[in-house]
Design a protein around this motif. Structure first.
Motif, mmCIF file in Angstrom:
data_model
loop_
_atom_site.group_PDB
_atom_site.id
_atom_site.type_symbol
_atom_site.label_atom_id
_atom_site.label_comp_id
_atom_site.label_asym_id
_atom_site.label_seq_id
_atom_site.Cartn_x
_atom_site.Cartn_y
_atom_site.Cartn_z
ATOM 1 N N PRO A 1 0.795 -1.231 0.000
ATOM 2 C CA PRO A 1 0.000 0.000 0.000
ATOM 3 C C PRO A 1 0.829 1.284 0.000
ATOM 4 O O PRO A 1 0.486 2.239 -0.700
ATOM 5 N N LYS A 2 1.924 1.304 0.735
ATOM 6 C CA LYS A 2 2.725 2.547 0.810
ATOM 7 C C LYS A 2 3.346 2.866 -0.538
ATOM 8 O O LYS A 2 3.316 4.004 -1.012
ATOM 9 N N GLU A 3 3.942 1.824 -1.160
ATOM 10 C CA GLU A 3 4.580 2.016 -2.462
ATOM 11 C C GLU A 3 3.525 2.397 -3.511
ATOM 12 O O GLU A 3 3.773 3.221 -4.386
ATOM 13 N N THR A 4 2.350 1.789 -3.410
ATOM 14 C CA THR A 4 1.278 2.095 -4.355
ATOM 15 C C THR A 4 0.851 3.560 -4.227
ATOM 16 O O THR A 4 0.689 4.257 -5.227
ATOM 17 N N THR A 5 0.710 4.027 -3.013
ATOM 18 C CA THR A 5 0.331 5.420 -2.783
ATOM 19 C C THR A 5 1.416 6.370 -3.292
ATOM 20 O O THR A 5 1.132 7.379 -3.938
ATOM 21 N N ARG A 6 2.670 6.014 -3.046
ATOM 22 C CA ARG A 6 3.780 6.843 -3.508
ATOM 23 C C ARG A 6 3.755 6.967 -5.037
ATOM 24 O O ARG A 6 3.849 8.043 -5.597
ATOM 25 N N ARG A 7 3.567 5.813 -5.675
ATOM 26 C CA ARG A 7 3.577 5.787 -7.131
ATOM 27 C C ARG A 7 2.371 6.518 -7.720
ATOM 28 O O ARG A 7 2.478 7.236 -8.711
ATOM 29 N N ALA A 8 1.207 6.337 -7.099
ATOM 30 C CA ALA A 8 -0.007 7.008 -7.575
ATOM 31 C C ALA A 8 0.159 8.525 -7.482
ATOM 32 O O ALA A 8 -0.192 9.263 -8.415
ATOM 33 N N THR A 9 0.729 8.975 -6.373
ATOM 34 C CA THR A 9 0.940 10.410 -6.172
ATOM 35 C C THR A 9 1.913 10.944 -7.227
ATOM 36 O O THR A 9 1.687 11.985 -7.844
ATOM 37 N N GLU A 10 2.984 10.174 -7.478
ATOM 38 C CA GLU A 10 3.988 10.573 -8.462
ATOM 39 C C GLU A 10 3.380 10.663 -9.871
ATOM 40 O O GLU A 10 3.641 11.615 -10.608
ATOM 41 N N LEU A 11 2.551 9.676 -10.216
ATOM 42 C CA LEU A 11 1.930 9.681 -11.550
ATOM 43 C C LEU A 11 0.980 10.875 -11.687
ATOM 44 O O LEU A 11 0.945 11.529 -12.736
ATOM 45 N N LEU A 12 0.219 11.172 -10.640
ATOM 46 C CA LEU A 12 -0.694 12.313 -10.707
ATOM 47 C C LEU A 12 0.094 13.619 -10.827
ATOM 48 O O LEU A 12 -0.291 14.526 -11.571
#
Ligand code: ADP
Ligand code: MG
Length: 235
Positions: A116-127
Protein backbone atom coordinates in the motif's frame (compact mmCIF):
# COMPACT_ATOMS: atom_id res chain seq x y z
CA UNK A 1 10.76 -9.02 -31.49
CA UNK A 2 7.55 -7.01 -31.79
CA UNK A 3 5.60 -6.44 -28.59
CA UNK A 4 2.37 -7.70 -30.10
CA UNK A 5 1.58 -9.11 -33.54
CA UNK A 6 -1.51 -10.37 -35.31
CA UNK A 7 -1.55 -12.67 -38.31
CA UNK A 8 -4.65 -13.07 -40.47
CA UNK A 9 -6.87 -12.04 -37.57
CA UNK A 10 -10.59 -12.60 -38.16
CA UNK A 11 -13.30 -11.63 -35.68
CA UNK A 12 -16.90 -12.62 -36.22
CA UNK A 13 -19.85 -11.81 -34.01
CA UNK A 14 -22.92 -13.99 -34.23
CA UNK A 15 -26.11 -12.30 -33.12
CA UNK A 16 -29.63 -13.52 -33.83
CA UNK A 17 -28.46 -15.99 -36.44
CA UNK A 18 -26.61 -13.29 -38.35
CA UNK A 19 -22.82 -13.22 -38.56
CA UNK A 20 -20.99 -9.91 -38.60
CA UNK A 21 -17.39 -10.13 -39.81
CA UNK A 22 -15.87 -7.23 -37.84
CA UNK A 23 -12.24 -8.02 -38.79
CA UNK A 24 -11.64 -9.72 -42.12
CA UNK A 25 -8.16 -11.16 -41.82
CA UNK A 26 -5.76 -8.45 -40.75
CA UNK A 27 -2.03 -8.44 -40.06
CA UNK A 28 -0.43 -6.00 -37.66
CA UNK A 29 2.62 -5.50 -35.46
CA UNK A 30 3.22 -3.02 -32.67
CA UNK A 31 6.75 -2.28 -31.49
CA UNK A 32 7.88 -1.13 -28.05
CA UNK A 33 7.91 2.64 -27.74
CA UNK A 34 5.72 3.12 -30.80
CA UNK A 35 2.72 5.49 -30.86
CA UNK A 36 0.11 4.01 -33.19
CA UNK A 37 -3.19 5.67 -33.97
CA UNK A 38 -6.08 3.60 -35.37
CA UNK A 39 -8.51 5.57 -37.50
CA UNK A 40 -11.52 4.65 -39.61
CA UNK A 41 -15.26 5.15 -39.95
CA UNK A 42 -17.71 4.04 -37.30
CA UNK A 43 -18.24 0.26 -37.46
CA UNK A 44 -14.93 -0.40 -39.24
CA UNK A 45 -13.64 -2.63 -36.42
CA UNK A 46 -11.46 -0.23 -34.41
CA UNK A 47 -12.79 -1.15 -30.96
CA UNK A 48 -12.79 -4.83 -31.89
CA UNK A 49 -9.11 -4.59 -32.79
CA UNK A 50 -8.33 -2.68 -29.58
CA UNK A 51 -10.11 -5.33 -27.49
CA UNK A 52 -8.09 -8.06 -29.18
CA UNK A 53 -4.83 -6.14 -28.62
CA UNK A 54 -5.85 -5.79 -24.97
CA UNK A 55 -6.51 -9.53 -24.60
CA UNK A 56 -10.08 -8.63 -23.63
CA UNK A 57 -11.36 -10.63 -26.58
CA UNK A 58 -9.99 -13.46 -28.71
CA UNK A 59 -10.12 -13.69 -32.50
CA UNK A 60 -12.38 -16.16 -34.29
CA UNK A 61 -9.31 -17.24 -36.26
CA UNK A 62 -5.77 -16.05 -36.78
CA UNK A 63 -2.86 -15.72 -34.38
CA UNK A 64 -2.14 -13.04 -31.81
CA UNK A 65 1.27 -13.14 -30.16
CA UNK A 66 2.32 -11.11 -27.14
CA UNK A 67 6.10 -11.06 -26.73
CA UNK A 68 6.23 -14.06 -29.05
CA UNK A 69 3.75 -16.13 -27.03
CA UNK A 70 0.57 -17.30 -28.74
CA UNK A 71 -2.29 -15.77 -26.76
CA UNK A 72 -4.67 -18.61 -27.74
CA UNK A 73 -2.42 -21.11 -25.96
CA UNK A 74 -2.62 -19.26 -22.64
CA UNK A 75 -5.13 -20.29 -19.98
CA UNK A 76 -7.70 -17.69 -18.97
CA UNK A 77 -5.70 -17.03 -15.81
CA UNK A 78 -2.46 -16.59 -17.74
CA UNK A 79 -4.19 -14.17 -20.08
CA UNK A 80 -5.64 -12.21 -17.15
CA UNK A 81 -2.23 -12.08 -15.46
CA UNK A 82 -0.46 -10.99 -18.63
CA UNK A 83 -3.12 -8.35 -19.16
CA UNK A 84 -2.69 -6.80 -15.71
CA UNK A 85 1.12 -7.01 -15.88
CA UNK A 86 1.54 -5.75 -19.42
CA UNK A 87 -1.43 -3.69 -20.56
CA UNK A 88 -2.99 -0.43 -19.40
CA UNK A 89 -6.39 0.79 -20.60
CA UNK A 90 -7.87 4.26 -20.96
CA UNK A 91 -11.54 4.19 -21.87
CA UNK A 92 -13.45 7.08 -23.38
CA UNK A 93 -15.79 7.38 -20.42
CA UNK A 94 -12.95 7.15 -17.85
CA UNK A 95 -14.81 4.77 -15.47
CA UNK A 96 -13.51 6.51 -12.37
CA UNK A 97 -15.06 5.34 -9.09
CA UNK A 98 -17.07 8.36 -7.85
CA UNK A 99 -16.60 7.58 -4.14
CA UNK A 100 -12.80 7.39 -4.40
CA UNK A 101 -10.39 10.32 -4.62
CA UNK A 102 -8.17 10.85 -7.67
CA UNK A 103 -5.28 9.16 -5.87
CA UNK A 104 -7.38 6.21 -4.73
CA UNK A 105 -8.71 5.74 -8.26
CA UNK A 106 -5.15 5.56 -9.58
CA UNK A 107 -4.28 2.99 -6.89
CA UNK A 108 -7.12 0.59 -7.72
CA UNK A 109 -5.36 -1.65 -10.31
CA UNK A 110 -2.43 -2.12 -7.90
CA UNK A 111 -4.35 -2.83 -4.70
CA UNK A 112 -3.72 -6.57 -4.95
CA UNK A 113 0.04 -6.02 -5.04
CA UNK A 114 -0.03 -5.80 -1.24
CA UNK A 115 2.33 -2.82 -1.03
CA UNK A 116 0.00 0.00 0.00
CA UNK A 117 2.72 2.55 0.81
CA UNK A 118 4.58 2.02 -2.46
CA UNK A 119 1.28 2.10 -4.35
CA UNK A 120 0.33 5.42 -2.78
CA UNK A 121 3.78 6.84 -3.51
CA UNK A 122 3.58 5.79 -7.13
CA UNK A 123 -0.01 7.01 -7.58
CA UNK A 124 0.94 10.41 -6.17
CA UNK A 125 3.99 10.57 -8.46
CA UNK A 126 1.93 9.68 -11.55
CA UNK A 127 -0.69 12.31 -10.71
CA UNK A 128 2.07 14.90 -10.26
CA UNK A 129 3.44 13.92 -13.66
CA UNK A 130 -0.01 14.50 -15.14
CA UNK A 131 -0.06 17.98 -13.61
CA UNK A 132 -2.56 16.97 -10.93
CA UNK A 133 -0.32 17.15 -7.86
CA UNK A 134 -2.79 19.57 -6.26
CA UNK A 135 -5.83 17.39 -7.06
CA UNK A 136 -4.88 14.06 -5.52
CA UNK A 137 -7.57 14.27 -2.80
CA UNK A 138 -10.33 15.54 -5.09
CA UNK A 139 -13.27 13.34 -6.08
CA UNK A 140 -14.10 12.81 -9.76
CA UNK A 141 -17.09 15.18 -9.70
CA UNK A 142 -14.72 17.92 -8.52
CA UNK A 143 -12.56 17.50 -11.62
CA UNK A 144 -12.94 18.73 -15.21
CA UNK A 145 -13.21 16.29 -18.13
CA UNK A 146 -9.55 16.76 -19.02
CA UNK A 147 -8.48 16.25 -15.41
CA UNK A 148 -10.55 13.06 -15.16
CA UNK A 149 -8.96 11.81 -18.35
CA UNK A 150 -5.50 12.47 -16.90
CA UNK A 151 -6.47 10.54 -13.74
CA UNK A 152 -7.51 7.65 -16.01
CA UNK A 153 -4.13 7.81 -17.78
CA UNK A 154 -2.28 7.84 -14.44
CA UNK A 155 -4.33 4.81 -13.39
CA UNK A 156 -3.47 2.98 -16.62
CA UNK A 157 0.25 3.43 -15.82
CA UNK A 158 0.23 2.26 -12.19
CA UNK A 159 1.31 -1.29 -13.06
CA UNK A 160 4.09 -0.16 -15.44
CA UNK A 161 2.53 -1.48 -18.65
CA UNK A 162 4.40 -2.27 -21.87
CA UNK A 163 1.30 -1.41 -23.88
CA UNK A 164 -1.18 1.40 -23.30
CA UNK A 165 -4.50 1.15 -25.14
CA UNK A 166 -6.83 4.13 -25.37
CA UNK A 167 -10.25 4.23 -27.06
CA UNK A 168 -11.08 7.81 -28.09
CA UNK A 169 -8.86 9.36 -25.40
CA UNK A 170 -9.42 12.89 -26.68
CA UNK A 171 -13.02 12.44 -27.82
CA UNK A 172 -14.65 14.43 -25.02
CA UNK A 173 -11.96 17.05 -24.71
CA UNK A 174 -11.28 20.47 -26.18
CA UNK A 175 -8.30 20.69 -28.50
CA UNK A 176 -5.98 22.27 -25.94
CA UNK A 177 -6.61 19.55 -23.34
CA UNK A 178 -6.34 16.92 -26.07
CA UNK A 179 -2.89 18.27 -26.93
CA UNK A 180 -1.80 17.93 -23.30
CA UNK A 181 -2.95 14.30 -23.25
CA UNK A 182 -1.24 13.51 -26.57
CA UNK A 183 2.00 15.13 -25.37
CA UNK A 184 1.81 12.85 -22.37
CA UNK A 185 1.34 9.80 -24.62
CA UNK A 186 4.46 10.91 -26.50
CA UNK A 187 6.39 11.03 -23.20
CA UNK A 188 5.11 7.58 -22.28
CA UNK A 189 6.39 6.21 -25.61
CA UNK A 190 9.81 7.65 -24.84
CA UNK A 191 9.88 5.25 -21.90
CA UNK A 192 9.51 2.33 -24.32
CA UNK A 193 5.79 1.86 -23.72
CA UNK A 194 3.78 1.22 -26.89
CA UNK A 195 0.68 3.43 -27.11
CA UNK A 196 -2.23 2.48 -29.37
CA UNK A 197 -5.15 4.90 -29.60
CA UNK A 198 -8.43 4.75 -31.47
CA UNK A 199 -9.51 8.19 -32.57
CA UNK A 200 -11.74 10.30 -34.76
CA UNK A 201 -9.59 13.38 -34.24
CA UNK A 202 -7.43 14.12 -37.28
CA UNK A 203 -4.81 15.99 -35.28
CA UNK A 204 -3.80 12.83 -33.39
CA UNK A 205 -1.98 11.85 -36.59
CA UNK A 206 0.43 14.73 -35.92
CA UNK A 207 1.58 12.97 -32.77
CA UNK A 208 1.49 9.32 -33.82
CA UNK A 209 4.48 7.49 -35.32
CA UNK A 210 2.06 5.56 -37.48
CA UNK A 211 -1.59 5.78 -38.46
CA UNK A 212 -3.43 2.51 -39.13
CA UNK A 213 -6.53 3.00 -41.24
CA UNK A 214 -9.34 0.47 -40.95
CA UNK A 215 -12.19 0.30 -43.43
CA UNK A 216 -14.88 -2.35 -43.19
CA UNK A 217 -12.75 -4.77 -41.18
CA UNK A 218 -9.61 -4.44 -43.27
CA UNK A 219 -6.44 -2.43 -42.80
CA UNK A 220 -6.04 -0.19 -45.82
CA UNK A 221 -2.82 1.50 -44.68
CA UNK A 222 -0.26 1.51 -41.90
CA UNK A 223 -0.05 -2.15 -40.90
CA UNK A 224 3.49 -1.97 -39.56
CA UNK A 225 6.00 -4.73 -39.02
CA UNK A 226 7.47 -4.41 -42.54
CA UNK A 227 10.96 -5.24 -41.28
CA UNK A 228 10.03 -8.76 -40.34
CA UNK A 229 7.60 -9.85 -43.06
CA UNK A 230 9.24 -9.30 -46.41
CA UNK A 231 5.75 -9.62 -47.82
CA UNK A 232 4.28 -7.19 -50.28
CA UNK A 233 1.02 -6.46 -48.45
CA UNK A 234 2.61 -4.59 -45.58
CA UNK A 235 3.52 -0.93 -45.72
P1 ADP B 1 -15.71 0.75 -34.48
O1 ADP B 1 -15.07 0.75 -33.12
O2 ADP B 1 -14.76 1.02 -35.60
O3 ADP B 1 -16.89 1.67 -34.55
P2 ADP B 1 -16.51 -1.96 -33.79
O4 ADP B 1 -15.26 -2.72 -33.65
O5 ADP B 1 -17.19 -1.53 -32.54
O6 ADP B 1 -16.27 -0.73 -34.77
O7 ADP B 1 -17.56 -2.83 -34.62
C1 ADP B 1 -17.24 -3.45 -35.85
C2 ADP B 1 -18.48 -4.21 -36.34
O8 ADP B 1 -18.74 -5.29 -35.45
C3 ADP B 1 -19.73 -3.37 -36.40
O9 ADP B 1 -20.49 -3.80 -37.49
C4 ADP B 1 -20.42 -3.72 -35.10
O10 ADP B 1 -21.82 -3.56 -35.21
C5 ADP B 1 -20.05 -5.16 -34.89
N1 ADP B 1 -19.95 -5.52 -33.47
C6 ADP B 1 -19.08 -5.00 -32.57
N2 ADP B 1 -19.23 -5.57 -31.36
C7 ADP B 1 -20.24 -6.48 -31.50
C8 ADP B 1 -20.86 -7.42 -30.61
N3 ADP B 1 -20.49 -7.53 -29.35
N4 ADP B 1 -21.86 -8.19 -31.12
C9 ADP B 1 -22.23 -8.09 -32.40
N5 ADP B 1 -21.67 -7.25 -33.30
C10 ADP B 1 -20.69 -6.45 -32.85
MG1 MG C 1 -15.49 1.90 -31.39
Amino acid sequence: MSLITGTDVVKEYVTGGETVRALKGIDFAVERGEFVSIVGPSGSGKSTLLNILGLLDTPTSGIVELDGADVAEMTTKERTDRRSETIGFVFQSFFLVPTLTARENVEVPRLLAGEPKETTRRATELLERMGLGDRTDHYPDELSGGQKQRVAIARSLINDPDLLLADEPTGNLDRETGDVILDEFGNICNEDVAVVTVTHDDYVADYADRVVELIDGRIVSGEGGSERSGGDTRV
